[in-house]
Design an enzyme around this catalytic site. Structure first.
Site: not given
Ligand code: DGL
Length: 273
Positions: A44-45, A76-77, A160, A192-193
């Site tokens: 999603y970032g 977080n996103t 990843e 970020c996770t």
């Molecule tokens: N889960 C997203 C975050 O914590 C990081 C991975 C993504 O970009 O989807 O922002």
């Protein structure tokens, strides 16, 4: 009679939230959990706010359809781009008795408590940085804190791919951290996770004098305190220790990569949102 679990939902764009769930389960093992990773649309970032909001709302609908009483956005996103509207507009209109919690406020509170020189760094995705949510939340808590944000778009792909310790990944990390070091931050939010997996590498570069604030340490105790403070929600939750995992991608990839974050093998089911 079929007894339906009333669970805690954990949502992430992909695998990273499994690290948060792992931390939550350590502290609160008795509850029932449903995890959703929207892996087919992750990351999603780099997405725009409209897409992140739409996907997050679909995730909320899905997790509530699985009898979750409470959802934690590990992402977080999603927390920075969608949570506010979900909490203040979507839930009151559609699910007035259910709750969705995010990670940015706990992160910000922890950072404000820890910083001594009032210089806080934030590493996050491009979408999180663009939203300015960390800047706003930190300013609300302490307007004298200076916030230095750094978008780190290459880190999620490296992690990843399992290449986070490769020379190009270390080089990227060093160049992302250099401007924060130059500002003499004493506290760094890993916003970020995925960054919890490279905590050691980050600490090596920034040095031991910089305190790292990361999800797996901050979110579980905060959730426990939230449940203690909200018996009206806590009392609805069932405690059968079950865990269910859903992914929007093929389950093979989710299981392999997800296992790295969760620390043990998981069996996931594919769903479309
Ligand atoms: N889960 C997203 C975050 O914590 C990081 C991975 C993504 O970009 O989807 O922002």
């Amino acid at each position: 009679m079929v007894v339906r679990n009333k669970s805690i939902g954990v949502f992430d764009s992909g695998f990273g939230g499994l690290g948060v769930l792992r931390g939550i389960i350590k502290v609160l093992p008795e509850y029932d959990y449903v995890y959703l990773g929207d892996t087919s649309r992750a990351p999603y970032g780099h997405r725009n706010t409209e897409d992140v909001y739409k996907f997050s709302q679909e995730a909320v609908d899905f997790l509530f359809s699985k009898q979750c009483e409470l959802i934690v956005f590990g992402c977080n996103t999603a927390s920075s781009n969608a949570l506010h509207v979900i909490q203040h507009t979507y839930l009151p209109a559609h699910f007035p008795d259910r709750k969705v919690l995010g990670v940015l406020i706990p992160f910000s509170e922890e950072a404000v408590n820890r910083t001594r020189n009032k210089k806080v760094g934030v590493m996050a995705t491009e979408a999180t940085v663009r939203s300015q949510t960390f800047v706003r939340e930190l300013a609300k808590l302490d307007p004298t804190v200076s916030v230095y944000q750094q978008a780190c778009p290459l880190l999620v792909p490296f992690i990843e791919a399992g290449e986070e310790t490769s020379a190009p990944a270390r080089e990227a990390l060093r160049s992302y951290l250099a401007p924060l070091i130059e500002e003499h931050i004493d506290t760094l939010i890993l916003g970020c996770t995925h960054y919890g997996l490279i905590k050691k590498e980050i600490q090596e570069i920034v040095g031991v004098s910089v305190s790292l604030v990361s999800e797996e340490n901050v979110v579980p105790p905060r959730l426990r305190r939230y449940l203690e403070a909200h018996p009206e929600i806590e009392s609805k939750l069932t405690k059968n220790g079950s865990r269910r995992f859903y992914t929007t991608d093929t389950t093979g990839r989710f299981q392999t990569l997800g296992g790295r974050f969760f620390g043990e093998e998981i069996a996931a089911e594919t769903v479309s949102l």
